[in-house]
Design an enzyme around this catalytic site. Structure first.
Site, PDB file in Angstrom:
ATOM      1  N   GLY A  82      -5.772  -0.199  -1.378  1.00  0.00           N
ATOM      2  CA  GLY A  82      -4.645   0.644  -1.033  1.00  0.00           C
ATOM      3  C   GLY A  82      -4.839   2.064  -1.532  1.00  0.00           C
ATOM      4  O   GLY A  82      -5.958   2.584  -1.602  1.00  0.00           O
ATOM      5  N   SER A  83      -3.723   2.664  -1.930  1.00  0.00           N
ATOM      6  CA  SER A  83      -3.755   4.087  -2.260  1.00  0.00           C
ATOM      7  C   SER A  83      -4.621   4.413  -3.476  1.00  0.00           C
ATOM      8  O   SER A  83      -5.013   5.562  -3.655  1.00  0.00           O
ATOM      9  CB  SER A  83      -2.341   4.586  -2.536  1.00  0.00           C
ATOM     10  OG  SER A  83      -1.555   4.363  -1.393  1.00  0.00           O
ATOM     11  N   THR A  84      -4.910   3.402  -4.327  1.00  0.00           N
ATOM     12  CA  THR A  84      -5.754   3.731  -5.481  1.00  0.00           C
ATOM     13  C   THR A  84      -7.127   4.196  -5.015  1.00  0.00           C
ATOM     14  O   THR A  84      -7.817   4.929  -5.712  1.00  0.00           O
ATOM     15  CB  THR A  84      -5.933   2.518  -6.422  1.00  0.00           C
ATOM     16  OG1 THR A  84      -6.438   1.421  -5.657  1.00  0.00           O
ATOM     17  CG2 THR A  84      -4.631   2.115  -7.071  1.00  0.00           C
TER      18      THR A  84
ATOM     19  N   LYS B  33      -7.665   6.289  -2.828  1.00  0.00           N
ATOM     20  CA  LYS B  33      -7.614   7.731  -2.508  1.00  0.00           C
ATOM     21  C   LYS B  33      -8.356   8.550  -3.555  1.00  0.00           C
ATOM     22  O   LYS B  33      -8.843   9.650  -3.272  1.00  0.00           O
ATOM     23  CB  LYS B  33      -6.164   8.188  -2.392  1.00  0.00           C
ATOM     24  CG  LYS B  33      -5.510   7.673  -1.115  1.00  0.00           C
ATOM     25  CD  LYS B  33      -4.027   7.926  -1.095  1.00  0.00           C
ATOM     26  CE  LYS B  33      -3.416   7.324   0.162  1.00  0.00           C
ATOM     27  NZ  LYS B  33      -1.950   7.204   0.067  1.00  0.00           N
TER      28      LYS B  33
END
Lengths: 484, 469
Positions: free
Chosen positions: A216-218, A220
């Protein structure tokens, strides 16, 4: 009649000779093969014939050996706080074999290792009973306790690393199991084992090392690192050229944003509120091959041995542009183990230098002499020092102003990144709440943590990552900092 | 007139009796098992075993009695046979006693029968009965040639002994036992001696007919039908034993015994060719019908296969025992040969030795058996009468074949059969019968090595002397 008698004598001699050859064949040529045969119960008998060495955390054993009154197995393995340490120790069972450290360091623990040959020989002369050596881990009891308690009854995992050395400080996985429950081979042990095998929640699965999740966003953070490294973004405070909505390449779908104000947001701002569009577009601009290059340097697409084998995290090598854009925000084909995300965090916290993670500090002979000591080893340099510090700046901003507020610790600089990963086709499963973070003191960072909680209720947004996972990460970091 | 003045060329210098050599060797043969016994006790409990005096004295006493009887009644006997047998018997006792201490076997026995009875005291008793029989044979059998008189009685007795087990239930798949209340006898062990007596007597009479009255066909001498009769009968008998009693070992033993004796008696190689052809035909024939035999071969070829393992772990466990022993062995009392379970002290006792004494011990063991056979063959060579020669070679040949078949089976060299290792395996029949076998060999060797009696003064020779003192 004497001529046939002599021939018969030769014949009898040949019979005895055949037996002599056969016994040499069995006991000299084939002995090794027979001794390691799967069906040879002696292997097990020998493994439990003497007191097994211990696995040690903070100078105290987390395992033990209990004398039994069994005819085959003189000793049985016991565990101190088994469920909490199971992802580290693995199990050693008389009936069901051994895994993880119990299996990998079996030679040292049983005392049968060639490295202990001298000790065994000495013990033979002094008449001491054979004893196993010890395995001293790098783990931090307080951090492990914090991680295990933090996960509680939730399903998830925590991996914490010392960024400067690569020492693993915590490795928790829930739901867990008690390896003591099936250390023997009786009916109760069999029942406990079968129950574990059938359990849908898979308690024996080491989620910190062996389970891959969409990060997920981690993820990024990795995309940001790639953008900086490959010169796509030069200034993190300069607005990016991102329209709202931004269309996924080769698709009519627009990229969904859970945060507002993502249009032309700066990289720093996009990290703070976790803009999907900005990072997907950056990933697209960096291109698949260069994203892959950076991800690989962080440790993706490779198995890591700590020395327990950790599953390989993936950044797909063969995606189209649309897939690459989605993968850049940690969805689509991107998967990561908690250990992998802890490594990403550790590399950034350590100014771009990724140390090889390990959890066995040293092996000791029964008399506590050190036989082997693991030296910290550099694995790679995924980002330059300047870019690592830019990434730190953004991650610290996330904790100070953004979605990671729950990880703030008074008087300590904390950097982090939340994440909520969609799970399953069309996001049918409950999403995974992620949080990666590091704490920083005057002389660098002593701890980097990755936390994943599987059963978060909140759908979408990064709220669950910050709400569920960040407090656990904070507790683990605090435990490490307090001990310093 | 003194002996020296006799002019015949045969001297009358006494051959050395070698009784003191035997006594010294017997000392070793008793000391080795006693030390081994102490070794087991120390390895298992860290202290001297309580029975060391009892077993040591028992074995010493038996050896002493046997020695005194030999000294008195078979003065010129071979000095090696008795000490070798005592050594094997003693080592067997030690291993059986050691396996009596195995918690694994005790637990198993208590689980299966509710109680555990040690085998070592029984074996001690059987050894005593065996020595008693040994003494009895030496006392009663003043000259082995007397046995010739019982040629046909022996045949009848052997047949009865071999056929009897058919009427008793099978144990562990083979009908080789006679059960009389608490006593279980394996008649095959005794039959092998009696049948050797019959063969010797029969062949001594018929050997010329068998050797000479034959037609030459394609380079081989074919015997006449009426002379061929007995060999066909023995072949048929061994096949019948195999079929009805599923006793692979005994049939192999009898057939091999007969071929060896026939070959020695007739000195014709063609008999060996016939023998091998017939046994091959018989074995193949039986193997195609008899499930038990097929199973044995199957176990032998794939000892570790799942199917084998489900039915019988024994061979695989025995092989792993040998492997565990390695070159030097685990040391007495420190192996795990009891994983073979109930047969660890009987059929598979050799693997117990293999594990605890290692390759070194196994080679020594096989050499001891080899020495016994070799002394037997020497006795046959030295014997002056054809009956003694045949009987000695028959008994030694039977002993050699039995050792080969049992050890080869246990070591996975050939399919396993139901026989036991002479002297060492737990079980009365084997020990008792083999003591009788050694007694007969000792009697023949005594006759063979006994110096010829001084020739009677020959008046004719004296008459032809020209010059007189």
């Amino acid at each position: 009649m004497n001529k046939p008698l002599r021939r018969i004598a030769i014949f009898c001699g040949l019979l005895i000779l055949a037996l002599l050859v056969r016994t040499n064949w069995l006991q000299f040529v084939e002995a090794e093969e027979l001794n390691t045969h799967d069906r040879n119960r002696r292997v097990l008998i020998d493994r439990y014939a003497s007191e097994r060495g211990n696995i040690i955390v903070d100078g105290k054993p987390i395992t033990g050996s209990a004398k039994t009154d069994d005819t085959d197995f003189a000793f049985k393995r016991t565990y101190v706080n088994g469920p909490m340490w199971a992802p580290v120790t693995g199990y050693a069972s008389q009936a069901f074999g051994a895994n993880q450290i119990e299996n990998l360091e079996d030679g040292i623990l049983t005392g049968n290792s060639d490295q202990l040959f001298f000790d065994r020989t000495m013990a033979m002369f002094t008449g001491d009973k054979k004893k196993g050596g010890n395995v001293v881990t790098t783990l931090n009891g307080a951090a492990q306790q914090a991680a295990f308690k933090g996960l509680g009854s939730k399903k998830g995992a925590v991996a914490a690393i010392d960024p400067k050395t690569g020492k693993i400080l915590a490795l928790a996985s829930t739901p867990s199991y008690d390896p003591s429950a099936f250390a023997g081979y009786g009916a109760a042990d069999e029942k406990a084992w079968n129950a574990l095998e059938k359990d849908k929640d898979k308690p024996t699965l080491n989620r910190a090392l062996r389970e891959v999740y969409p990060p997920g966003s981690t993820f990024k953070v990795v995309t940001a690192a790639a953008a900086l490294e490959h010169g796509v973004v030069k200034d993190i405070d300069e607005p990016t050229d991102t329209p709202e909505p931004w269309k996924i390449p080769l698709s009519t779908q627009p990229m969904k944003n859970h945060a507002s104000g993502c249009e032309n947001a700066t990289l720093n701002r996009a990290m703070e509120v976790s803009c999907n569009s900005v990072f997907a577009k950056l990933g697209d601009e960096v291109s698949r091959d260069k994203m892959l290059e950076t991800a690989s340097k962080f440790g993706f697409n490779a198995e890591h041995f700590v020395p327990v084998r950790a599953s390989s995290s993936t950044y797909d090598k063969n995606m189209d542009r649309g897939g690459n854009a989605l993968s850049s925000i940690g969805q689509f084909n991107t998967t990561a183990t908690p250990l992998q995300m802890a490594m990403v965090t550790a590399a950034i916290a350590n100014d771009g230098k990724l140390m090889k993670p390990y959890m066995i500090d040293q092996l000791e002979a029964p008399n506590l002499d050190v036989i082997e000591k693991t030296e910290p080893q550099e694995l790679s340099r995924p980002v330059s020092q300047e870019n690592a510090q830019l990434l730190q700046k953004m991650m610290e901003n996330v904790v100070q102003k953004g979605t990671g507020g729950n990880a703030q610790i008074n008087g300590v600089t904390v950097g982090g990144k939340t994440g909520t990963a969609e799970n399953g086709f069309n996001n049918e499963g409950t999403p995974y709440a992620w949080f990666i973070s590091y704490a920083k003191t005057g002389d660098g960072s002593p701890v980097a943590v990755a936390v994943v909680v599987e059963d978060s209720d909140a759908r979408g947004g990064d709220i669950s990552g910050g709400g569920l996972a960040a407090p656990i990460a904070k507790a683990v970091m605090k435990a490490v900092l307090d001990k310093k | 007139m003194s002996v020296v003045t006799n002019t015949t060329t045969i001297g009358a210098i006494d051959a050395p009796s070698r009784r003191n050599t035997e006594l010294m060797l017997l000392g070793f043969a008793v000391a080795v098992p006693v030390l081994a016994y102490i070794n087991v006790g120390l390895a298992l409990d860290g202290k001297l075993p309580a029975g060391v005096l009892g077993y040591g004295l028992g074995l010493g006493l038996l050896a002493a009695v046997a020695h005194l009887v030999v000294r008195k009644f078979a003065k010129y006997a071979d000095p090696l046979l008795l000490p070798l047998a005592v050594l094997l018997n003693g080592l067997g006792l030690v291993m059986i006693w050691r396996l009596d201490q195995s918690p694994r076997l005790i637990q198993r026995a208590e689980g299966a029968f509710g109680s555990f009875t040690p085998d070592a005291p029984k074996q001690m008793l059987y050894s005593a009965i065996g020595i008693a029989l040994f003494v009895g044979v030496l006392l009663l059998l003043k000259d082995h040639r007397i046995l010739q008189r019982y040629t046909y009685i022996s045949m009848a007795l052997a047949l009865v002994l071999l056929v009897l087990p058919m009427f008793f239930p099978a144990r562990n798949g083979a009908k080789i036992w006679i059960s009389l209340g608490p006593i279980n006898i394996q008649p095959g062990e005794f039959a092998k001696i009696i049948i050797a007596i019959f063969f010797s007597g029969y062949l001594m009479v018929k050997r010329d007919a068998l050797a000479l009255a034959s037609r030459r066909v394609m380079g081989l001498y074919l015997p006449r039908g009426r002379d061929l009769g007995p060999i066909l009968m023995v072949w048929a008998m061994s096949i019948l034993i195999l079929v009805f009693e599923t006793d692979l070992g005994t049939s192999l033993l009898f057939f091999g015994l007969f071929v060896i004796m026939l070959y020695v008696a007739t000195e014709r190689t063609s008999w060996i060719v016939f023998g091998l052809l017939m046994s091959a035909a018989g074995a193949v024939g039986v193997a195609t019908f008899e499930r038990h035999v097929q199973q044995r071969v199957e176990f032998w070829l794939n000892p570790f296969a799942d199917k084998t393992w489900a039915q019988s772990e024994q061979i695989g466990q025995a092989l792993m025992s040998f492997g565990a022993g390695g070159t030097l062995g685990t040391g007495l009392g420190q192996g795990n040969s009891d994983l073979i379970m109930f047969a660890a002290n009987s059929d598979f006792i050799l693997s117990s030795f293999g594990e605890e004494l290692g390759l070194a011990g196994m080679m020594a063991f096989l050499m001891i058996y080899g020495l016994i056979v070799e002394r037997g063959v020497r006795t046959a060579l030295a014997a002056r009468d054809p009956f003694g020669k045949l009987l000695a070679i028959g008994l030694s040949g039977a002993f050699a074949i039995q050792v080969f078949v049992v050890a080869g089976g246990v070591m996975g060299l050939i399919p396993l059969t139901g026989m036991t290792m002479p002297f060492v395996a737990a079980g009365g029949s084997s020990v008792i019968a083999n003591w009788a076998l050694i007694a007969i060999l000792i009697r023949i060797s005594d006759t063979a090595r006994r110096p010829a009696p001084a020739p009677a003064p020959s008046p004719d020779a004296e008459m032809t002397q020209v010059v007189r003192p």
